[in-house]
Each structure stands twice: as C-alpha cells, then as structure tokens.
Design a protein around this motif. Structure first.
Motif, short mmCIF file in Angstrom:
data_model
loop_
_atom_site.label_atom_id
_atom_site.label_comp_id
_atom_site.label_asym_id
_atom_site.label_seq_id
_atom_site.Cartn_x
_atom_site.Cartn_y
_atom_site.Cartn_z
N ALA A 164 5.65 -9.99 -10.05
CA ALA A 164 5.05 -10.55 -8.84
C ALA A 164 3.56 -10.85 -9.00
N ASN A 165 3.00 -10.55 -10.15
CA ASN A 165 1.57 -10.78 -10.36
C ASN A 165 1.38 -11.85 -11.43
N ALA A 166 0.37 -12.68 -11.27
CA ALA A 166 0.14 -13.76 -12.23
C ALA A 166 -1.34 -14.08 -12.31
N VAL A 180 -4.79 -22.01 -1.27
CA VAL A 180 -3.47 -21.39 -1.30
C VAL A 180 -2.76 -21.78 -0.01
N ALA A 181 -1.66 -22.51 -0.13
CA ALA A 181 -0.87 -22.92 1.04
C ALA A 181 0.36 -22.02 1.11
N VAL A 182 0.53 -21.32 2.22
CA VAL A 182 1.60 -20.34 2.34
C VAL A 182 2.55 -20.69 3.48
N ASP A 183 3.78 -20.22 3.34
CA ASP A 183 4.79 -20.33 4.39
C ASP A 183 4.71 -19.06 5.23
N PRO A 184 4.26 -19.14 6.48
CA PRO A 184 4.06 -17.92 7.28
C PRO A 184 5.31 -17.06 7.42
N ALA A 185 6.50 -17.70 7.40
CA ALA A 185 7.74 -16.93 7.58
C ALA A 185 7.98 -15.96 6.43
N THR A 186 7.34 -16.18 5.28
CA THR A 186 7.56 -15.33 4.11
C THR A 186 6.49 -14.26 3.94
N LEU A 187 5.47 -14.27 4.78
CA LEU A 187 4.39 -13.31 4.65
C LEU A 187 4.79 -11.94 5.18
N ALA A 188 4.20 -10.90 4.61
CA ALA A 188 4.44 -9.54 5.09
C ALA A 188 3.88 -9.37 6.49
N SER A 189 4.59 -8.64 7.33
CA SER A 189 4.11 -8.32 8.68
C SER A 189 3.43 -6.96 8.62
N ALA A 193 -4.89 -2.14 7.86
CA ALA A 193 -4.73 -0.84 7.20
C ALA A 193 -3.58 -0.86 6.20
N GLY A 194 -2.51 -1.61 6.52
CA GLY A 194 -1.35 -1.63 5.64
C GLY A 194 -1.35 -2.73 4.61
N ALA A 195 -2.24 -3.73 4.76
CA ALA A 195 -2.25 -4.88 3.86
C ALA A 195 -2.45 -4.51 2.39
N PRO A 196 -3.31 -3.54 2.04
CA PRO A 196 -3.50 -3.23 0.62
C PRO A 196 -2.23 -2.79 -0.11
N THR A 197 -1.26 -2.29 0.62
CA THR A 197 -0.01 -1.87 -0.03
C THR A 197 1.16 -2.78 0.27
N ASP A 198 0.98 -3.71 1.22
CA ASP A 198 2.12 -4.52 1.66
C ASP A 198 1.96 -6.03 1.45
N ALA A 199 0.74 -6.55 1.47
CA ALA A 199 0.53 -8.00 1.60
C ALA A 199 0.19 -8.68 0.28
N PHE A 200 0.49 -9.98 0.26
CA PHE A 200 0.04 -10.85 -0.84
C PHE A 200 -1.47 -10.96 -0.82
N TYR A 201 -2.08 -11.01 -2.02
CA TYR A 201 -3.53 -11.18 -2.06
C TYR A 201 -3.99 -11.86 -3.34
N VAL A 202 -5.20 -12.41 -3.27
CA VAL A 202 -5.87 -13.02 -4.42
C VAL A 202 -6.98 -12.08 -4.84
N GLU A 203 -7.08 -11.84 -6.14
CA GLU A 203 -8.12 -10.92 -6.63
C GLU A 203 -9.05 -11.64 -7.60
N ARG A 282 1.11 -9.59 -5.85
CA ARG A 282 2.21 -9.36 -4.90
C ARG A 282 2.71 -10.70 -4.34
N THR A 283 3.03 -11.63 -5.22
CA THR A 283 3.49 -12.95 -4.80
C THR A 283 4.91 -12.92 -4.23
N ASP A 284 5.60 -11.76 -4.37
CA ASP A 284 6.91 -11.65 -3.74
C ASP A 284 6.79 -11.52 -2.22
#
Length: 341
Positions: A164-166, A180-189, A193-203, A282-284
């Motif tokens: 999931a990382n590239a 980065v163009a994303v499909d909102p339906a596929t994003l983590a809810s 506080a929970g984003a660091p362990t649940d959400a897609f991100y760019v580093e 976390r591109t999944d």
C-alpha cells in the motif's frame, strides 16, 4: 472802539488778505487733497494687481496639476500594458511547458526543443497581437535556460510494489503541480486523532528525521478533510470540502476542490530540507490519481514507483516590450504550479 480800515480794492470788489478757505486748491490744503487722491488710486491699482496675480497663480497651478495628472495617467497606462504583456508571456509559456510534459517526450532534449520552438511561436503571436497597439514585443528562451525534470503520473494503487506504500519521487529538490485526485467514497472515515493510523497520506521526508505528512480522509460530517502534521506530531485540520465524484487536493497550489486551503503545503510548518523523498502511504484507503512535476537533486530524472517521463521543470524567458513612451525589459523564471516557498 478801534476802527477797521479796509484794505485796498483790486477793482472787482475783492480785498487782499488772508482767506478762510482754499476753494481754488492752490493752497496747502489743496495740495494735501491731491496727495490723498493719489494714494487712493495707488491702493486701488495695487489691489487690482494683487487680484490679477492671484487669479494668474490659480490658473497656472491648475494647469500644472492637470498636466501632472495627465502625465501620470499615461505612465500608469503604459506600465499596465507592460505588465499585461509579461503576464501573457508567463501564462502561455507555463501552459506550453506543461503541455509538452503531458505529451511525454522521448527524452529531455526532445522536451526542451519542443518548448524552445513553442516560445518562438509565442513570440510571433505576441508581436502580432500588440503591433496594433503600437507596441513592439520580443520573447526568447532556449535550451540553456531550462531545467530538466520528471513528469510523474499514475493511479494511487498502481505502483507495482505489491503493497500500500509507494515512492512517488525520490531525491527531489523541488516539486510543482502536485495534485492528488481522490474518490471520496473510498476514503477512510475517521477524525484527526484517528487519521495517523487509518487514513491515506502523503509524506515528505528529507532523511534527517524531518518529515511532513498530509492526510486525506472523510470526517464525521462526511466532508473530505485534509489535516497536516510533522514528525509524527498531532494533526492540524487545515480545510474540508463537500464530497463529490472526484476531489482534487492540490498540494503545491494550496487548494481542496475549488476552495483555498492555507497551510496545506509542507513549508507552512517551516523549511523542509532538500533533497527529500515524496511517498504515498496507505493507498489502500484511497482510490484516485497523483500527478507531479519534480526537479531531481542530481541527474536528469527522479526515481519513482509510478510512471516518470522526461520533462522540463522550468524555463527562463527574456521579455522586451517597447512603445513610443516606454521601454520594458525583464527576465522571468517560469515554473507553473510551483508553491511560493
């Protein structure tokens, strides 16, 4: 009683002797009256001269102010036209560079040649456009003024790594046009506080324990939300936007969808060292695409798990514009979509 002896007559009944008045104006009192009249006339003439002088001064002052205003308006108009020419040259050169990169030239020489030829065409177009206004323009740019780069595109998950990382781009000095163009339906809810362990991100990682993270997720209000952090610290939500079919996160342009998103770019948290690596993590937890133009720290191309092709990162153009009243010359660096810092 003493007798009054009349004086001798001059034959017309008059008598010599002192007179009680100077009705003829020949005596001292008559001279004084003439002098008083002269002073009055002098004061009247002096007042008239002062009045005429004041009127003349007002007329001259108004003429001077009017002339200055007309001259100033002329200068401002000429300056505005020069800035208009500059803006047109920069905008069209930027569009030319990005268009060339999207066409995926075979190598950097082909990319630079295409941009150089395009600038020559732009020069001819601007010369015709401004000739009708009495202006003479000249725009030039050549291979020596251009920086090689890489144009990187691809689906977030189509990275060929099997996880999931590239790496989007490694060993980068600068990045522009990073969207980065994303499909909102596929994003983590989740939330900040929970984003660091649940959400897609760019580093962004400069390799010396300095990182910046940009998280994209669906918040509890179903809005697409962007939060930023550094070195694994608590996140700061910088913007959110209603969900749509596809939402573009312009990292270098500082926008989310059609809205401004201040604080999105990495340098909002302070200077990030260069060179740095850009990775998608976390591109999944997101479907979409990524696009960026990167300037490699060394060599001609950046290393990427995505599709990286030869590109022109920037170009410098020489611009001259002349009219009967103005001479304008400048050198402009053109790197479309690059952040301010």
């Amino acid at each position: 009683m003493a007798a009054v002896i009349p004086g001798p007559s001059d034959g017309d009944g008059s008598r010599d002797g002192p007179r009680g008045d100077d009705s003829t104006g020949d005596g001292p009192r008559g001279d004084r009256r003439f002098r008083d009249a002269d002073r009055g006339q002098l004061l009247l003439i002096s007042g008239l001269v002062v009045a005429v002088s004041l009127v003349a001064l007002v007329v001259l002052l108004n003429a001077s102010i009017y002339s200055e205003n007309v001259a100033t308006r002329g200068i401002e108009a000429a300056d505005g036209e020069a800035l208009e020419v500059r803006a047109a040259a920069v905008e069209e050169t930027g569009a030319l560079i990005d268009g060339t990169n999207r066409n995926r030239p075979s190598d950097h020489d082909a990319a630079a040649t295409a941009v150089e030829d395009g600038i020559a065409d732009l020069d001819a177009y601007l010369a015709r456009a401004y000739a009708d206004r009495g202006g003479v323009t000249h725009v030039s740019g050549n291979r020596t003024t251009m920086e090689n780069g890489s144009y990187v595109t691809g689906d977030l998950t189509a990275n060929g790594t099997g996880d999931a990382n590239a790496t989007l781009a490694a060993d980068v000095d600068r990045t522009r046009g990073f969207v980065v163009a994303v499909d909102p339906a596929t994003l983590a809810s989740t939330d900040a506080a929970g984003a660091p362990t649940d959400a897609f991100y760019v580093e962004f990682d400069d390799g010396v324990n300095e990182t910046r993270e940009v998280y994209v997720y669906n918040a509890t209000d179903d809005n697409v939300t962007v939060a930023v952090g550094e070195n694994g610290s608590d996140l700061t939500v910088v913007c959110s936007a209603p969900a749509a079919d596809r939402v573009a996160v312009d990292l270098t342009g500082g926008t989310l969808g059609d809205e401004r998103c201040p604080g999105l770019w990495t340098t909002s948290a302070g200077a990030l060292g260069a060179p740095y690596d850009v990775t998608l993590e976390r591109t999944d937890e997101a479907n979409g695409t990524a696009t960026a133009t990167a300037l490699p720290a060394s060599g001609k191309s950046v290393s990427s798990d995505h599709n990286a092709t030869p590109a022109v990162y920037e170009a410098r153009i020489e611009l001259r514009y002349r009219t009967a009243d103005l001479r304008f010359e400048t050198t402009v660096r053109v790197a479309p979509g690059e952040p301010d810092a």
